[in-house]
Every structure is written in structure tokens, then in C-alpha cells.
Design a protein around this motif. Sequence first.
Motif, PDB file in Angstrom:
ATOM      1  N   ARG A   4       0.820  -1.219   0.000  1.00 28.33           N
ATOM      2  CA  ARG A   4       0.000   0.000   0.000  1.00 28.33           C
ATOM      3  C   ARG A   4       0.847   1.259   0.000  1.00 28.33           C
ATOM      4  O   ARG A   4       0.384   2.319  -0.377  1.00 28.33           O
ATOM      5  CB  ARG A   4      -0.951   0.005   1.201  1.00 28.33           C
ATOM      6  N   VAL A  54      -4.464   4.005  10.537  1.00 30.38           N
ATOM      7  CA  VAL A  54      -4.315   2.777   9.760  1.00 30.38           C
ATOM      8  C   VAL A  54      -2.841   2.570   9.448  1.00 30.38           C
ATOM      9  O   VAL A  54      -2.174   3.473   8.948  1.00 30.38           O
ATOM     10  CB  VAL A  54      -5.135   2.863   8.450  1.00 30.38           C
ATOM     11  N   ALA A  68      -7.515   7.675   9.628  1.00 30.99           N
ATOM     12  CA  ALA A  68      -8.628   6.881   9.086  1.00 30.99           C
ATOM     13  C   ALA A  68      -9.390   7.610   7.981  1.00 30.99           C
ATOM     14  O   ALA A  68      -9.722   7.007   6.955  1.00 30.99           O
ATOM     15  CB  ALA A  68      -9.579   6.484  10.214  1.00 30.99           C
ATOM     16  N   GLU A  72      -9.632   6.473   3.851  1.00 28.81           N
ATOM     17  CA  GLU A  72     -10.835   6.277   3.028  1.00 28.81           C
ATOM     18  C   GLU A  72     -10.693   6.978   1.674  1.00 28.81           C
ATOM     19  O   GLU A  72     -11.153   6.460   0.657  1.00 28.81           O
ATOM     20  CB  GLU A  72     -12.075   6.752   3.774  1.00 28.81           C
ATOM     21  N   ARG A  75      -7.583   4.824  -0.201  1.00 30.52           N
ATOM     22  CA  ARG A  75      -7.544   3.358  -0.155  1.00 30.52           C
ATOM     23  C   ARG A  75      -7.409   2.711  -1.520  1.00 30.52           C
ATOM     24  O   ARG A  75      -6.901   1.592  -1.627  1.00 30.52           O
ATOM     25  CB  ARG A  75      -8.735   2.796   0.603  1.00 30.52           C
ATOM     26  N   SER A 113      -6.372  -4.494  -6.584  1.00 28.53           N
ATOM     27  CA  SER A 113      -7.498  -4.216  -5.686  1.00 28.53           C
ATOM     28  C   SER A 113      -8.122  -5.509  -5.186  1.00 28.53           C
ATOM     29  O   SER A 113      -8.469  -5.627  -4.004  1.00 28.53           O
ATOM     30  CB  SER A 113      -8.549  -3.360  -6.394  1.00 28.53           C
ATOM     31  N   ALA A 117      -8.337  -6.785  -1.343  1.00 33.56           N
ATOM     32  CA  ALA A 117      -9.635  -7.148  -0.754  1.00 33.56           C
ATOM     33  C   ALA A 117      -9.542  -8.530  -0.102  1.00 33.56           C
ATOM     34  O   ALA A 117     -10.079  -8.751   1.000  1.00 33.56           O
ATOM     35  CB  ALA A 117     -10.729  -7.115  -1.811  1.00 33.56           C
ATOM     36  N   GLY A 120      -7.823  -8.429   3.277  1.00 33.47           N
ATOM     37  CA  GLY A 120      -8.560  -7.783   4.358  1.00 33.47           C
ATOM     38  C   GLY A 120      -8.032  -6.406   4.681  1.00 33.47           C
ATOM     39  O   GLY A 120      -7.052  -5.938   4.102  1.00 33.47           O
ATOM     40  N   GLU A 121      -8.689  -5.769   5.586  1.00 35.12           N
ATOM     41  CA  GLU A 121      -8.340  -4.403   5.981  1.00 35.12           C
ATOM     42  C   GLU A 121      -6.995  -4.373   6.692  1.00 35.12           C
ATOM     43  O   GLU A 121      -6.660  -5.288   7.448  1.00 35.12           O
ATOM     44  CB  GLU A 121      -9.409  -3.835   6.907  1.00 35.12           C
ATOM     45  N   PRO A 122      -6.227  -3.316   6.484  1.00 37.95           N
ATOM     46  CA  PRO A 122      -4.958  -3.186   7.225  1.00 37.95           C
ATOM     47  C   PRO A 122      -5.239  -2.924   8.698  1.00 37.95           C
ATOM     48  O   PRO A 122      -6.322  -2.458   9.071  1.00 37.95           O
ATOM     49  CB  PRO A 122      -4.281  -1.983   6.562  1.00 37.95           C
ATOM     50  N   ARG A 124      -5.283  -1.315  12.468  1.00 40.05           N
ATOM     51  CA  ARG A 124      -5.441   0.037  12.999  1.00 40.05           C
ATOM     52  C   ARG A 124      -4.747   0.149  14.344  1.00 40.05           C
ATOM     53  O   ARG A 124      -4.587  -0.819  15.054  1.00 40.05           O
ATOM     54  CB  ARG A 124      -6.922   0.393  13.131  1.00 40.05           C
TER      55      ARG A 124
END
Length: 127
Positions: A4, A54, A68, A72, A75, A113, A117, A120-122, A124
Motif C-alpha cells: 500500500r 491505519v 482513518a 478512506e 484506499r 485491488s 480485498a 482484508g483491511e490493514p 489500525r
Amino acid sequence: MVERVLITDAAAAMVEKLRGRHGPLMFHQSGGCCDGSAPMCYPAGEFRVGGQDVRLGEIAGCAFYIGAAQFEYWRHTQLIIDVVPGRGAGFSVEAPEGVRFLTRSRVFSDEESAELARAGEPPRGSS
């Protein structure tokens, strides 16, 4: 694995120089005041990472966090941290060097992408 956040060779060389002066470092990119959404470099432990920040990854041996709300917005892009002549804010450790870190970006491909997906989400916060 899709990263990322990346760093240019020039920016990595600046990080090494700064590490020699300040010890371990970290980055945070917020959407706040002063330098807006510029990436800021701090001695590790001198910036308190919040629970909603994040962790995008690591560049040049430094953890890289983004607020955060900014995450968004960004991302769908890979952030590329570069260094350019000029002065940013006095909060970031490169300021006395007459340079500033700068975020460049590129949009992830559909394949990248999809891979992100699946991963999963990085994480926090500082974990």
C-alpha cells in the motif's frame, strides 16, 4: 503481495540520513492542519498513534500510518513517498535539511485491488 505504501530511493536515502541523527523513525499522514496531508516523519515514539490510524506498512524500516479519514480517500491508491526540495512544517524531522517528504500516488489495478480485498483491511492503531 501488493504494497500500500512505497518509498523512492531518494526518500529512502534521506530516511537513512535522518535515522543517523534521530534514531528509529516513523511516518504519519493526516488530513489535518499545517502541512495538510503531507507525510510527516517523527522519531519513533514521539507521535502517538491513535486507535483509528491505519498502518499501511513499512518503508525504509519505518512504520507508516495514515489517519482513518485520509485512508478512506486514498484506499484505492498506492502511496509513493518521495522527497523534494523545499520546506514543509517544522514538525517533520526533515525540515531542517531544506527538503520535504511528498506523497505521490497511483491507482491500484483491478487485480491489485482484488488481492488487497482478499487480504482484508490493514491493522489500525499501533499494533
